[in-house]
Design a protein around this motif. Structure first.
Motif, mmCIF file in Angstrom:
data_model
loop_
_atom_site.group_PDB
_atom_site.id
_atom_site.type_symbol
_atom_site.label_atom_id
_atom_site.label_comp_id
_atom_site.label_asym_id
_atom_site.label_seq_id
_atom_site.Cartn_x
_atom_site.Cartn_y
_atom_site.Cartn_z
ATOM 1 N N VAL A 209 7.255 -4.065 2.259
ATOM 2 C CA VAL A 209 6.849 -4.069 3.457
ATOM 3 C C VAL A 209 5.999 -5.168 3.773
ATOM 4 C CG1 VAL A 209 5.352 -2.602 5.061
ATOM 5 C CG2 VAL A 209 6.977 -1.335 3.430
ATOM 6 N N ILE A 210 5.116 -5.599 2.974
ATOM 7 C CA ILE A 210 4.267 -6.793 3.283
ATOM 8 C C ILE A 210 5.014 -8.082 3.399
ATOM 9 C CG2 ILE A 210 2.786 -8.250 1.627
ATOM 10 C CD1 ILE A 210 1.684 -5.931 0.176
ATOM 11 N N ASN A 211 6.261 -8.125 2.624
ATOM 12 C CA ASN A 211 6.993 -9.494 2.842
ATOM 13 C C ASN A 211 7.560 -9.566 4.187
ATOM 14 O OD1 ASN A 211 6.471 -10.600 0.530
ATOM 15 N ND2 ASN A 211 8.218 -9.677 -0.581
ATOM 16 N N LEU A 212 8.303 -8.298 4.673
ATOM 17 C CA LEU A 212 8.980 -8.282 5.857
ATOM 18 C C LEU A 212 8.004 -8.253 6.911
ATOM 19 C CD1 LEU A 212 11.771 -6.032 4.758
ATOM 20 C CD2 LEU A 212 11.874 -8.399 5.532
ATOM 21 N N LYS A 213 6.732 -7.708 6.787
ATOM 22 C CA LYS A 213 5.667 -7.988 7.913
ATOM 23 C C LYS A 213 5.466 -9.230 8.217
ATOM 24 C CE LYS A 213 2.427 -6.388 10.705
ATOM 25 N NZ LYS A 213 3.012 -5.699 12.028
ATOM 26 N N ALA A 214 5.154 -9.947 6.894
ATOM 27 C CA ALA A 214 4.960 -11.457 7.091
ATOM 28 C C ALA A 214 5.820 -12.179 7.855
ATOM 29 C CB ALA A 214 4.874 -12.151 5.926
ATOM 30 N N ILE A 215 7.475 -11.866 7.582
ATOM 31 C CA ILE A 215 8.425 -12.642 8.432
ATOM 32 C C ILE A 215 8.491 -12.111 9.789
ATOM 33 C CG2 ILE A 215 10.896 -12.942 8.473
ATOM 34 C CD1 ILE A 215 10.930 -12.640 5.467
ATOM 35 N N SER A 216 8.296 -10.883 9.893
ATOM 36 C CA SER A 216 8.140 -10.497 11.339
ATOM 37 C C SER A 216 7.121 -11.257 11.993
ATOM 38 C CB SER A 216 8.104 -8.898 11.344
ATOM 39 O OG SER A 216 7.800 -8.572 12.787
ATOM 40 N N SER A 217 5.905 -11.215 11.709
ATOM 41 C CA SER A 217 4.686 -11.843 12.281
ATOM 42 C C SER A 217 5.282 -13.262 12.777
ATOM 43 C CB SER A 217 3.726 -11.720 11.520
ATOM 44 O OG SER A 217 3.125 -10.702 11.369
ATOM 45 N N ILE A 218 5.648 -13.859 11.746
ATOM 46 C CA ILE A 218 6.037 -15.347 12.021
ATOM 47 C C ILE A 218 7.279 -15.346 13.160
ATOM 48 C CG2 ILE A 218 6.929 -17.481 11.219
ATOM 49 C CD1 ILE A 218 5.533 -16.622 8.537
ATOM 50 N N LEU A 219 8.258 -14.511 13.142
ATOM 51 C CA LEU A 219 9.264 -14.590 14.081
ATOM 52 C C LEU A 219 8.524 -14.179 15.496
ATOM 53 C CD1 LEU A 219 11.968 -12.345 12.218
ATOM 54 C CD2 LEU A 219 12.123 -14.840 13.147
ATOM 55 N N LEU B 242 9.525 4.184 4.037
ATOM 56 C CA LEU B 242 8.506 4.746 3.754
ATOM 57 C C LEU B 242 7.478 4.994 4.781
ATOM 58 C CD1 LEU B 242 7.303 2.741 0.553
ATOM 59 C CD2 LEU B 242 8.504 4.916 0.709
ATOM 60 N N ALA B 243 6.765 5.918 4.677
ATOM 61 C CA ALA B 243 5.939 6.315 5.745
ATOM 62 C C ALA B 243 4.527 5.354 5.902
ATOM 63 C CB ALA B 243 5.750 7.856 5.659
ATOM 64 N N VAL B 244 4.783 4.255 6.744
ATOM 65 C CA VAL B 244 3.612 3.550 6.946
ATOM 66 C C VAL B 244 3.534 3.049 8.402
ATOM 67 C CG1 VAL B 244 3.485 2.456 4.682
ATOM 68 C CG2 VAL B 244 5.102 1.642 6.333
ATOM 69 N N GLU B 245 3.175 4.301 9.099
ATOM 70 C CA GLU B 245 3.165 3.863 10.697
ATOM 71 C C GLU B 245 2.413 2.936 11.414
ATOM 72 O OE1 GLU B 245 5.746 5.452 12.365
ATOM 73 O OE2 GLU B 245 6.547 6.871 10.856
ATOM 74 N N ASP B 246 1.353 2.871 10.913
ATOM 75 C CA ASP B 246 0.539 1.832 11.287
ATOM 76 C C ASP B 246 0.885 0.384 11.132
ATOM 77 O OD1 ASP B 246 -1.343 3.959 12.025
ATOM 78 O OD2 ASP B 246 -2.648 3.620 10.400
ATOM 79 N N VAL B 247 1.736 0.401 10.164
ATOM 80 C CA VAL B 247 2.477 -1.322 10.044
ATOM 81 C C VAL B 247 3.737 -1.228 10.499
ATOM 82 C CG1 VAL B 247 3.059 -2.750 8.200
ATOM 83 C CG2 VAL B 247 1.061 -1.324 8.069
ATOM 84 N N ALA B 248 4.521 -0.218 10.335
ATOM 85 C CA ALA B 248 5.931 -0.254 10.818
ATOM 86 C C ALA B 248 6.503 1.245 10.966
ATOM 87 C CB ALA B 248 6.809 -0.855 9.606
ATOM 88 N N PRO B 249 7.039 1.494 12.040
ATOM 89 C CA PRO B 249 7.603 2.590 12.437
ATOM 90 C C PRO B 249 8.684 3.173 11.265
ATOM 91 C CG PRO B 249 8.785 1.233 13.831
ATOM 92 C CD PRO B 249 7.437 0.395 13.130
ATOM 93 N N LYS B 250 8.778 4.456 11.158
ATOM 94 C CA LYS B 250 9.844 5.119 10.191
ATOM 95 C C LYS B 250 11.161 4.648 10.726
ATOM 96 C CE LYS B 250 10.275 7.493 6.382
ATOM 97 N NZ LYS B 250 10.292 8.950 6.452
ATOM 98 N N TYR B 251 11.883 4.202 9.683
ATOM 99 C CA TYR B 251 13.273 3.779 10.188
ATOM 100 C C TYR B 251 14.148 4.839 10.827
ATOM 101 C CZ TYR B 251 18.214 2.551 9.317
ATOM 102 O OH TYR B 251 19.358 2.012 9.425
#
Length: 243
Positions: A84-94, A107-116
Motif C-alpha cells: 500500500v505504501i509503495n503504490l500510494k507513492a507511485i499513485s501520488s507521483i502519477l 486490505l481495509a485501509v479506506e483512508d488511504v485507498a478504497p477497498k478493491y
C-alpha cells in the motif's frame, strides 16, 4: 519490429526492490520512482491500458518477521501494508504528473485507498485510468505474483510484464548461484509448474495455466525493455504462455 501495442492491456509486476535506493538505504529512489512513472506515461501514450502490482521487499521481507519472532501470518499482513505504501507513492507521483489513476487495496485501509471492487476497477481500467492494486489479494500466504495473475484475469489483460532486478529472464536454476544455469527463452505455464521453476509462485502459475494471458519476464535494468516488449520484440527475456 511490428507495433502490436495499440489497445493492449497489461499488468506491470514490479518488485519492491525496484523502488529502493540501495546506496542510501532508503525505501525510495527518486530516480527509480520517476523512471517508473515515465514508463507508465510512455505506455499510455502507446494506447496501452495499464495496471500495476508491486511487492514490498524494499520495506519488509518475511525473514524480518522470522528473525524478530513475529508470527508468519502477521508478517504477511505487514508485507501487504508495505505494498500500500509503495503504490500510494507511485499513485501520488502519477497525480502530480496529471495522470489519472486509482489506487485500490484488498486490505481495509479506506483512508488511504478504497477497498478493491472488480466492477469499479474494471470500468476505470477500460476507460484508460491507471489502476494500482495494493494489499495483495487481502489474504495471508498469497504473494504479489498471485495478485498480479488474479488481477490480470479480472481486468482481461493480454500480458503480465514482470520486470526483474539483476536477471534477464527465466533459467533452469538460479543464475546468481550456478554458473551453468541455462536460459529458457520460451516456456509454458504447465512446464513451469511441472519443473517447479521459480519464475512465479505456484498459485499464480496455476491461475494462468489455462488463460490466454502471456507473461514476459525480463530485466528492468533498462526501462526501455518494457516498451520494446509491448511493441513486439521477441528477443527480450522469457515468454510464458499456455500450452
Amino acid at each position: 519490429m511490428e507495433n502490436r501495442c495499440s489497445n493492449l492491456r497489461v499488468i506491470l509486476k514490479l518488485s519492491g526492490e525496484a523502488l529502493s535506493d540501495s546506496s542510501s538505504h532508503l525505501i525510495f529512489s527518486k530516480e527509480k520512482m520517476n523512471d517508473i512513472v515515465e514508463l507508465i506515461i510512455k505506455l499510455l501514450s502507446n494506447n496501452v491500458r495499464v495496471g500495476v502490482v508491486c511487492g514490498a521487499g524494499n520495506i519488509f521481507r518475511g525473514r524480518i518477521a522470522e528473525e524478530n519472532g513475529i508470527p508468519y501470518e502477521e508478517g504477511d499482513y505487514m508485507g501487504m501494508v508495505g505494498t500500500v505504501i509503495n503504490l500510494k507513492a507511485i499513485s501520488s507521483i502519477l497525480t502530480v504528473h496529471g495522470v489519472k489513476n486509482k489506487l485500490y487495496s484488498a486490505l481495509a485501509v479506506e483512508d488511504v485507498a478504497p477497498k478493491y471492487e472488480i466492477g469499479k476497477a474494471k470500468n476505470e481500467f477500460d476507460n484508460g485510468e491507471v489502476i494500482l492494486f495494493a494489499g495483495g489479494v487481502g489474504k495471508v500466504r498469497h504473494t504479489t505474483d498471485t495478485c498480479a495473475a488474479l488481477r490480470a484475469i479480472e481486468m482481461e489483460a493480454d500480458m503480465i510484464l514482470a520486470g526483474k532486478n539483476g536477471v534477464d529472464g527465466v533459467y533452469d536454476k538460479d543464475p546468481n548461484k550456478y554458473s551453468d544455469a541455462k536460459f529458457i527463452k520460451n516456456l509454458t505455464y504447465k512446464d513451469a509448474i511441472e519443473k517447479d521453476l521459480k519464475v512465479m509462485d505456484m498459485q499464480a502459475l496455476k491461475l494462468l495455466e489455462n488463460s490466454d494471458i502471456v507473461t514476459r519476464v525480463f530485466s528492468m535494468d533498462d526501462f526501455d525493455n518494457f516498451i520494446k516488449v509491448i511493441k513486439g520484440d521477441e528477443n527480450i527475456g522469457t515468454t510464458i504462455k499456455k500450452e
